[in-house]
Design a protein around this motif. Structure first.
Motif, PDB file in Angstrom:
ATOM      1  N   GLU A   2       0.830  -1.204   0.000  1.00 36.71           N
ATOM      2  CA  GLU A   2       0.000   0.000   0.000  1.00 36.71           C
ATOM      3  C   GLU A   2       0.867   1.258   0.000  1.00 36.71           C
ATOM      4  OE1 GLU A   2      -3.549   2.027   2.730  1.00 36.71           O
ATOM      5  OE2 GLU A   2      -2.872  -0.031   3.127  1.00 36.71           O
ATOM      6  N   ALA A   3       1.927   1.245   0.831  1.00 35.24           N
ATOM      7  CA  ALA A   3       2.833   2.389   0.860  1.00 35.24           C
ATOM      8  C   ALA A   3       3.531   2.568  -0.488  1.00 35.24           C
ATOM      9  CB  ALA A   3       3.875   2.198   1.972  1.00 35.24           C
ATOM     10  N   LYS A   4       3.913   1.438  -1.083  1.00 36.99           N
ATOM     11  CA  LYS A   4       4.580   1.493  -2.392  1.00 36.99           C
ATOM     12  C   LYS A   4       3.665   2.093  -3.450  1.00 36.99           C
ATOM     13  CE  LYS A   4       7.010  -1.445  -5.717  1.00 36.99           C
ATOM     14  NZ  LYS A   4       7.425  -2.842  -6.035  1.00 36.99           N
ATOM     15  N   LYS A   5       2.381   1.716  -3.413  1.00 39.23           N
ATOM     16  CA  LYS A   5       1.426   2.256  -4.384  1.00 39.23           C
ATOM     17  C   LYS A   5       1.249   3.760  -4.202  1.00 39.23           C
ATOM     18  CE  LYS A   5      -1.273  -1.977  -5.054  1.00 39.23           C
ATOM     19  NZ  LYS A   5      -2.567  -2.649  -4.810  1.00 39.23           N
ATOM     20  N   LEU A   6       1.176   4.202  -2.940  1.00 37.15           N
ATOM     21  CA  LEU A   6       1.026   5.638  -2.677  1.00 37.15           C
ATOM     22  C   LEU A   6       2.240   6.412  -3.181  1.00 37.15           C
ATOM     23  CD1 LEU A   6      -0.521   5.601   0.907  1.00 37.15           C
ATOM     24  CD2 LEU A   6      -1.627   6.386  -1.184  1.00 37.15           C
TER      25      LEU A   6
END
Length: 517
Positions: A333-337
């Protein structure tokens, strides 16, 4: 000490004392008989007697010590907390959370950053000793709430007040003998319900299911395809599941066994046969001959036994697996953001440079191919895009990349195709006399855009063009940026940024000429 061991110890002492007295009496008689006729033999018998008594005493002492040691071990086992989260998985989860924190520091959106930090702290709490999450999942008609009510009435241990709301299900806190961790037992909204509200509730149910340590998937007949798909999706992410056939009181024993056999066949490879259990959480009332109504007790013992066995044997592993899964999902999720943030920044750079190039070329016309070969402005764009993705390049390297891509654009015929495409579009929107000067600037902006978008893909994949190389990336970007809806928007913006300034300059030159005349 257990009563059985005390009795055994007392009986053993009596037997030892009886044997000792008998031996003492027998050996003393023998000793006196031999002491007169054969003193040496008498002394040997006395020595044998002493050794035998010593052996009996040693056996007794050893037995007492063994019992004491066993009692200490049992006491230590009772005092020792349950097995800790397996070290390897714990370390992997901790490492993942450390990586997440480093990623979170790069996120500019304050709300998103705080949300991720909150989730990471929650995962750390569970890692340190959180609860085991058991989630009941399935359609609204399968009897999930009845199952929860039946378990609440039969589960050993304290049941706290329900938490949560009916919209997201109710959660109960349980204690199970043999487990140090608390058990959170959650009833979720039903899946496959009609309407927007039903879809929203199903989404909430799925989110709760993905966070579960143990999933109870409830059906009331053979599993349908619409039920099988979410079960398979949850199993594929590693979710430990029990498939529960409810309402078995509605079937004959023969039909029940047939349905169980079909269920075990359908979920083979996803759920073990021993993890498919049959229950009757809320049996139908029975009308007796005397007109009275008899309410049978819930039949959930097979489920309780299987749940208890799994939680006692695998509880810590389930927690560790789930924590690691949640950590990896949080990292994704952090990577996508971060990826979305970088994409927005890189798109703004491309947007800025495409109009810078358009302005330069429209004011000082150059052959488009020569402009791309020179690649002076594009080199700076490449450097700035690389910086967004953490790749520090110098201008020289930027020029090499821009020159290489410019040659690719020309060799693929994209330059010529872009000129034809934009000439047609401009002729439909702009007076003919201005098209000649505008076409080069607009085409330069368009080609710079394709180059910039291609470089975004290059840096997104760690400076790798992929299996198809630069050619495939450039062709794909050209196809994406030649769609009618995009061309319409691009031409409208080009008119405002390139054509309108050219028109204004034409008018200004005419006015200056009139003034000189």
């Amino acid at each position: 000490m257990p009563v059985s061991r005390i009795v055994t110890l007392i009986v053993g002492l009596i037997v030892i004392l009886g044997l000792s007295l008998w031996l003492i009496d027998s050996l003393s008689r023998l000793y006196w008989q031999f002491s007169y006729s054969a003193p040496l033999l008498g002394n040997l018998l006395l020595l044998l007697f002493i050794l035998l008594i010593a052996a009996l005493i040693a056996v007794f002492v050893y037995y007492v010590l063994v019992i004491a040691r066993g009692e200490n071990r049992q006491r230590q086992r009772r005092q020792r907390p349950s097995v800790q989260v397996p070290a390897a998985k714990s370390e992997a989860a901790s490492s993942t959370l450390d990586a997440v924190r480093q990623q979170v520091a790069q996120i500019q959106d304050e709300v998103a950053r705080q949300a991720l930090l909150s989730k990471s702290r929650e995962i750390e709490t569970n890692l340190a000793g959180g609860e085991i999450q058991v989630v009941v999942f399935g359609t609204g008609s399968a009897g999930k709430s009845s199952l929860v009510n039946a378990v609440m009435g039969r589960m050993v241990g304290k049941v706290d007040a329900p938490m949560g709301t009916t919209q997201v299900g109710q959660t109960y806190c349980l204690r199970l003998k043999g487990l140090e961790r608390k058990i959170l037992f959650t009833d979720t909204p039903g899946i496959l319900e009609a309407g927007v509200a039903g879809t929203d509730r199903e989404q909430l149910a799925r989110e709760l299911a993905t966070e579960a340590n143990l999933l109870l998937f409830v059906v009331d007949n053979d599993i349908r395809q619409s039920e099988f798909e979410p079960l398979r999706a949850l199993a594929e992410i590693g979710k430990r599941s029990l498939l529960v056939l409810n309402k078995t009181d509605l079937y004959t024993d023969e039909d029940k066994e047939a349905i169980l056999a079909r269920l075990r066949q359908r979920v083979r490879g996803l759920i073990a046969a021993s993890d498919v259990v049959a229950i009757a959480a809320n049996p139908q009332p029975v009308h007796l001959e005397n007109s009275e109504i008899f309410q049978p007790e819930p039949e959930i013992l097979p489920l309780l036994r299987r749940m208890a066995a799994i939680l006692r044997a695998e509880g810590e592993d389930l927690v560790a697996d789930n924590i690691l899964l949640q950590s990896v999902r949080l990292a994704e999720e952090a990577k996508k953001l971060i990826e979305a943030q970088r994409r927005r920044q890189a798109d703004k750079i491309v947007e800025r440079f495409q109009w810078i190039v358009a302005g330069v070329v429209s004011v000082t016309p150059l052959p488009v191919v020569d402009m791309l070969a020179t690649a002076g402005v594009n080199a700076q764009m490449v450097v700035e895009i690389g910086k967004v993705y953490g790749c520090e390049l110098n201008l020289e390297r930027g020029k090499e990349l821009a020159l290489s891509l410019g040659k690719t654009l020309a060799s693929l015929g994209i330059v010529k195709g872009a000129i034809q495409l934009l000439t047609t579009a401009l002729q439909l929107n702009v007076a003919t006399f201005i098209v000649g000067r505008a076409i080069q600037g607009v085409t330069a902006a368009y080609l710079t855009r394709i180059a910039g978008k291609s470089f975004i893909e290059y840096f997104r994949h760690d400076q790798d063009w992929g299996d198809g190389g630069m050619t495939e990336v450039v062709q794909r970007q050209f196809q994406l940026n030649r769609r009618d809806e995009f061309i319409k928007r691009f031409i409208q913006e080009a008119i405002a940024r390139v054509v309108k300034p050219l028109q204004d300059s034409e008018v200004l030159e005419e006015e200056n000429e009139k003034a000189r005349d």
